[in-house]
Design a protein around this motif. Structure first.
Motif, short mmCIF file in Angstrom:
data_model
loop_
_atom_site.label_atom_id
_atom_site.label_comp_id
_atom_site.label_asym_id
_atom_site.label_seq_id
_atom_site.Cartn_x
_atom_site.Cartn_y
_atom_site.Cartn_z
N THR A 1 38.19 30.90 7.52
CA THR A 1 37.23 31.89 7.04
C THR A 1 36.07 31.99 8.01
N ASP A 2 35.45 33.15 8.05
CA ASP A 2 34.22 33.34 8.81
C ASP A 2 33.02 33.44 7.87
N ASN A 3 33.23 33.10 6.60
CA ASN A 3 32.15 33.09 5.60
C ASN A 3 31.45 34.44 5.49
N ARG A 4 32.21 35.51 5.61
CA ARG A 4 31.62 36.85 5.51
C ARG A 4 31.28 37.17 4.06
N GLN A 5 30.32 38.08 3.88
CA GLN A 5 29.91 38.53 2.55
C GLN A 5 30.74 39.74 2.13
#
Length: 556
Positions: free
Chosen positions: A277-281
């Motif tokens: 994951t890139d921890n995007r919102q």
């Protein structure tokens, strides 16, 4: 029925009851009515209070002196149309994959998204993707045998993960999928398109009698970066098609037709998820992906629209409803499925997940892209994996060989991490790559730094398998892929049938999320008409499978 002095004076909308169907009032009546999402819902004023009915007739823009309205009717405060769970999301996506519900059980590696889970999803009109990443070819083929035997023509899929350090294995997996007729894959963790992925997508492409392009192999990409999504929204690169033609892997006709399709048939915008994951919102990621899809579709004039769904953070009815409200063609779940009985994980892991809160996750180095510094999101509560994995990566960055690691640190690693001496650990790692990818052994024997990477990667790889096996002696080393959504899921299920891990079944979870999303969306439609609902009346609590079936079948 109406008093001109009440706060709802001078109504212009009226509800007329059908014979024998007066409106029901009270908190319970409204709560029960919201559950019946297949039925129209009329919200009226009765003696100054809200009341509900599924029947009757509405008069819109009726004056207060309309005889029929003032004599027999009630002021109509809100109306919501039916919203069955199977109508959430995109009909195009459902029809393309033969689904009843726009619901995807995402692939979690090492068989965590198991044969049993994929089978349960397919039988319920959803689609699950077997977690083939990290598995041997024999293990994947065994799963293909079992799933194809169990599901026949019903929907299913398999994962294809980007393997930059094991390109031969990625190619072998694609060859296996093509040979065994696996027609739908989830392409995950890709940073760039690869030759095997493009081969899978374009192999067998042809035109029917009407000239329509038929692409038998579907690719559902899972992406969090715009630059990667752009590659999937575009046609296959000409340079890769040219190489495939030169190799004799595809025909001239397949290469020609490939320029008229996108690499991905569908794309999942992956927000703050477990694992890679890139921890995007989600609130920003999905609109970006939808706009990019529209831009690329207009640029290339595709015949078949590309569906864009949302995954990552979906663990409650409200989050599912938000995804559909923002335009997601489907929703994809991951972390919540690992907590279910059918997952390929262990009871120990399921219990650990059931106790997790939103903040009990962290990032750690990934086994499959260790040297590149790629990270995955994991559970930190009850395990030391993230701390230990980061130490291994620091050692790899700092030292060029095992011998350069300080003696005290080597002793600690052998005692706490490997639980054997380094040479023994290397021989075990060497044995693994003898079958997996012999080229890695050749390189490691010439390059001590690569040997260090392979041994460290072996620890990271085995840590997930220890978790899946429930190896109690290795609990501190468990790698459990997990996003913050698990905290929201546990809070939502507290006090319900789904609170205990042994009661968590993947289809029951899915149907509760979908039914709850329909309730949440219809409740919001009521608010948008200016009506404040009583506190708690729209809070959907998970229902057992039998009650879910009764609700949905009764409405049908």
């Amino acid at each position: 029925m109406h008093s001109p002095t009440d706060p709802f004076s001078s109504p212009t909308r009226w509800w007329l009851p059908s014979e024998g169907h007066e409106p029901d009032d009270g908190h319970y009546a409204l709560e029960a009515a919201l559950l019946h999402v297949r039925k129209s819902l009329f919200l009226v004023e009765k003696n100054g209070q809200l009341a509900v009915s599924h029947n009757g007739r509405a008069l819109i823009n009726a004056s207060t002196d309309t005889a029929e309205a003032s004599g027999n009717g009630y002021p109509l405060r809100a109306y919501v149309s039916p919203l069955p769970p199977e109508e959430l999301g995109s009909r195009l996506f459902r029809e393309r994959h033969g689904l009843r519900y726009a619901y995807v059980m995402g692939a979690m590696a090492n068989g965590i998204t198991s044969v049993e889970m994929v089978t349960a999803a397919g039988n319920a009109g959803m689609i699950g993707f077997f977690g083939a990443a990290g598995m041997s070819l024999a293990g994947i083929e065994n799963a293909i045998d079992r799933i194809q035997s169990a599901l026949g023509e019903r929907p299913y899929g398999f994962n294809l993960i980007h393997s930059p350090h094991e390109p031969d294995h990625e190619s072998a997996v694609v060859d296996l999928y093509l040979r065994r007729g696996v027609r739908c894959i989830s392409a995950s963790a890709y940073l760039r398109l690869t030759l095997p992925l493009v081969l899978y997508r374009v192999k067998g492409i042809h035109q029917d009698a009407s000239g329509r392009i038929i692409c038998p192999n579907q690719v559902i990409a899972k992406v969090s970066r715009v630059e990667v999504a752009r590659q999937f929204f575009a046609p296959p690169p000409e340079k890769l098609l040219s190489r495939l033609r030169q190799q004799g892997a595809i025909t001239e006709e397949e290469a020609r037709l490939a320029s008229r399709i996108s690499v991905a048939s569908d794309l999942t915008a992956e927000a703050d998820s477990g694992g890679h994951t890139d921890n995007r919102q989600a609130l920003t990621l999905l609109p970006i992906m939808l706009n990019l899809r529209d831009e690329m579709t207009a640029q290339h004039n595709y015949d078949d629209p590309i569906s864009v769904g949302l995954g990552g953070g979906i663990a409650t009815p409200e989050s599912a409803a938000a995804a559909f409200a923002m335009g997601a063609a489907y929703i994809l779940t991951g972390t919540v499925n690992q907590a279910c009985r059918e997952s390929g994980s262990s009871d120990m892991v399921r219990q650990m997940l059931a106790e997790a809160r939103q903040a009990d996750v962290t990032m750690a180095p990934a086994a499959d892209m260790f040297e590149m510094g790629v990270r995955v999101q994991v559970l930190k509560r009850g395990t030391m994996f993230a701390l230990r994995a980061q130490k291994l990566y620091d050692y790899y960055r700092r030292y060029d060989s095992w011998e350069q690691v300080p003696a005290a640190d080597r002793k600690m690693l052998e005692r706490d991490y490997f639980q054997c001496d380094f040479e023994t650990e290397w021989q075990q790692t060497r044995l693994f790559f003898t079958e997996r990818d012999p080229k890695q052994i050749e390189r490691a024997e010439e390059d001590p730094h690569h040997r260090l990477a392979l041994v460290f990667r072996a620890y990271l790889g085995k840590s997930s398998k220890w978790a899946n096996a429930g190896n109690a002696s290795r609990q501190m080393d468990f790698q459990i892929w997990c996003g913050p959504a698990i905290g929201a899921f546990n809070q939502w299920t507290r006090g319900s049938i789904l609170e205990k891990p042994e009661n968590r079944e993947c289809v029951t979870v899915a149907l509760n999320l979908l039914l709850g999303a329909a309730v949440a969306m219809r409740s919001n439609w009521i608010r948008l008409q200016g009506v404040s609902l009583p506190s708690g009346v729209d809070k959907y609590s998970p229902q057992p499978r039998a009650k879910l079936r009764a609700i949905l079948e009764e409405d049908e």
